[in-house]
Enzyme design. Structure first.
Site, PDB file in Angstrom:
ATOM      1  N   ASP A  33       0.983  -1.217  -0.062  1.00  0.00           N
ATOM      2  CA  ASP A  33      -0.083  -0.014   0.076  1.00  0.00           C
ATOM      3  C   ASP A  33       0.733   1.296  -0.155  1.00  0.00           C
ATOM      4  OD1 ASP A  33       1.078  -0.147   2.524  1.00  0.00           O
ATOM      5  OD2 ASP A  33      -0.886  -0.196   3.554  1.00  0.00           O
ATOM      6  N   GLY A  34       2.263   1.195  -0.016  1.00  0.00           N
ATOM      7  CA  GLY A  34       3.090   2.257  -0.107  1.00  0.00           C
ATOM      8  C   GLY A  34       3.535   2.593   1.200  1.00  0.00           C
ATOM      9  N   GLU A  35       3.209   2.028   2.223  1.00  0.00           N
ATOM     10  CA  GLU A  35       3.552   2.439   3.652  1.00  0.00           C
ATOM     11  C   GLU A  35       4.913   1.624   3.860  1.00  0.00           C
ATOM     12  OE1 GLU A  35       0.718   1.260   6.705  1.00  0.00           O
ATOM     13  OE2 GLU A  35      -0.382   2.962   5.879  1.00  0.00           O
ATOM     14  N   GLN A  89       6.580  27.999   6.233  1.00  0.00           N
ATOM     15  CA  GLN A  89       4.924  28.562   6.485  1.00  0.00           C
ATOM     16  C   GLN A  89       4.817  28.526   8.028  1.00  0.00           C
ATOM     17  OE1 GLN A  89       2.341  25.525   4.486  1.00  0.00           O
ATOM     18  NE2 GLN A  89       3.897  25.106   2.954  1.00  0.00           N
ATOM     19  N   HIS A 121      14.301  28.991   8.483  1.00  0.00           N
ATOM     20  CA  HIS A 121      14.284  30.451   7.626  1.00  0.00           C
ATOM     21  C   HIS A 121      13.900  31.428   8.805  1.00  0.00           C
ATOM     22  CE1 HIS A 121      13.045  32.962   4.679  1.00  0.00           C
ATOM     23  NE2 HIS A 121      11.784  33.034   4.997  1.00  0.00           N
ATOM     24  N   ASP A 158      17.604  39.367  -0.266  1.00  0.00           N
ATOM     25  CA  ASP A 158      16.493  40.415   0.611  1.00  0.00           C
ATOM     26  C   ASP A 158      17.160  40.565   2.050  1.00  0.00           C
ATOM     27  OD1 ASP A 158      15.952  38.169   2.549  1.00  0.00           O
ATOM     28  OD2 ASP A 158      14.687  37.204   0.978  1.00  0.00           O
ATOM     29  N   LYS A 182      13.634  42.919  -2.234  1.00  0.00           N
ATOM     30  CA  LYS A 182      12.835  41.686  -3.059  1.00  0.00           C
ATOM     31  C   LYS A 182      11.236  41.902  -2.769  1.00  0.00           C
ATOM     32  CE  LYS A 182      12.394  37.013  -2.213  1.00  0.00           C
ATOM     33  NZ  LYS A 182      13.008  35.851  -1.642  1.00  0.00           N
ATOM     34  N   ARG A 184       7.696  39.433  -4.232  1.00  0.00           N
ATOM     35  CA  ARG A 184       7.347  38.254  -4.851  1.00  0.00           C
ATOM     36  C   ARG A 184       5.946  38.189  -5.232  1.00  0.00           C
ATOM     37  NH1 ARG A 184       9.089  32.668  -4.932  1.00  0.00           N
ATOM     38  NH2 ARG A 184      10.925  33.013  -3.449  1.00  0.00           N
TER      39      ARG A 184
HETATM   40  C1  R5P Z   1      12.956  33.717   1.255  1.00  0.00           C
HETATM   41  O1  R5P Z   1      12.830  34.709   1.999  1.00  0.00           O
HETATM   42  C2  R5P Z   1      14.047  32.866   1.355  1.00  0.00           C
HETATM   43  O2  R5P Z   1      15.263  33.321   2.024  1.00  0.00           O
HETATM   44  C3  R5P Z   1      14.759  32.412  -0.085  1.00  0.00           C
HETATM   45  O3  R5P Z   1      14.901  33.735  -0.632  1.00  0.00           O
HETATM   46  C4  R5P Z   1      13.694  31.990  -0.970  1.00  0.00           C
HETATM   47  O4  R5P Z   1      12.692  30.869  -0.286  1.00  0.00           O
HETATM   48  C5  R5P Z   1      14.105  31.219  -2.056  1.00  0.00           C
HETATM   49  O5  R5P Z   1      13.308  30.665  -2.869  1.00  0.00           O
HETATM   50  P1  R5P Z   1      13.309  30.545  -4.564  1.00  0.00           P
HETATM   51  O6  R5P Z   1      14.509  29.861  -4.669  1.00  0.00           O
HETATM   52  O7  R5P Z   1      12.096  29.806  -4.730  1.00  0.00           O
HETATM   53  O8  R5P Z   1      13.298  31.952  -5.060  1.00  0.00           O
END
Ligand code: R5P
Length: 281
Positions: A33-35, A89, A121, A158, A182, A184
């Site tokens: 089953d993939g487990e 996230q 992050h 950034d 930066k 996005r």
């Molecule tokens: C964002 O604040 C992170 O420090 C990276 O700059 C970012 O996540 C890099 O993502 P990507 O390579 O997809 O642009």
């Protein structure tokens, strides 16, 4: 004993070497089953150090299994997240969304006495864990593979990454630091970077960030630097995720060199974070 996840085998081995501790070789049994189920036949002792980059859903399940078997067989369990998946996230951006980093942190906390994560992050992600948490900074290691450069400019794509750039600059022992503005577009993923305050024309530039994921951020930065006639643009990152066509994007942008650490094991993982982690274990 070091218990490595399958995405952290080389780092696990390097850490076992640094700490002079045995390295477990987990066996994997797969089901129709993939487990899957892990087994470490010789598990046992005072301390287990589970080392697992959570780069995928399967890696998260594998980590939980390693922690669970470690809990039964060892007095203490330490969990090392060389790369913590879902760490970006770290808030609900819209109503009705989970805070995925918190969900993962809570699950990881149930199977361990403490957690170390390499350059998450945002270090504030540590607040989501229910056990002691330490963010380990491996940025200084990124200076090691640098070629001999004449008065390089260390640039963060950034403002959030400027401390990383400063750390690499200090470890290199020469050059200056700055960052790009930066933005996005979250619908299209398109990244726009505005030129830094420092004039980069004619200089050798080292772009420094915590992660290169799709490569869009770095490719946009390199494009902008070449418009401003830099000599060469290098890219150094802690976590070389390099998803999808990131390598092609960076090559097309004319990157002069690209390297990262072994928090995510890739051909570009030119430096190991094992010595830095060992200091915290
Ligand atoms: C964002 O604040 C992170 O420090 C990276 O700059 C970012 O996540 C890099 O993502 P990507 O390579 O997809 O642009």
């Amino acid at each position: 004993m070091i218990l490595p996840g399958s995405a952290s085998q080389s780092l696990g081995a390097a850490l076992a070497d640094e700490l002079d501790e045995p390295l477990a070789v987990p066996e994997t049994q797969r089901f129709a089953d993939g487990e899957f189920k892990l087994r470490v036949p010789d598990a046992g002792g005072e301390r287990a150090v589970v080392v697992a980059a959570t780069v995928s859903a399967a890696a998260h399940v594998e980590l939980l299994q390693l922690q669970d078997l470690a809990r039964e067989a060892f007095d203490e369990v330490v969990t090392v997240l060389p790369y913590m998946g879902y760490a970006r996230q770290d808030r609900a951006f819209r109503a009705g969304e989970p805070v995925s980093a918190r969900a993962v942190a809570r699950a990881v906390s149930t199977g361990t006495d403490r957690v170390l994560a390499v350059n998450p992050h945002e270090p504030t992600v540590g607040d989501f864990f229910d056990v002691p948490f330490e963010a380990v900074d491996a940025a200084a290691r990124l200076a090691d593979p640098l070629p001999a450069l004449d008065d390089p400019l260390f640039l963060a794509p950034d403002e959030g990454a400027v401390e990383l750039a400063e750390t690499v600059c200090a470890a290199y022992g020469a050059g200056a630091c700055d960052y790009f503005e930066k933005t996005r577009d979250y619908d299209t993923g398109e990244v726009t970077v505005e030129p830094a305050g420092t004039e980069p024309a004619g200089r050798e530039v080292v772009l420094v960030d915590d992660i290169v994921a799709t490569g869009s951020t770095m490719a946009a930065a390199i494009d902008r630097l070449h418009e401003r006639d830099v000599a060469d643009a290098y890219v150094a990152c802690i976590h070389p995720m390099l998803a999808d066509n990131a390598r092609a994007k960076l090559a097309a942008a004319g990157v002069a060199g690209l390297w990262g650490t072994d928090t995510i094991e890739q051909p570009e993982s030119d430096v190991s974070v094992a010595p830095v982690l060992a200091e915290h274990l």
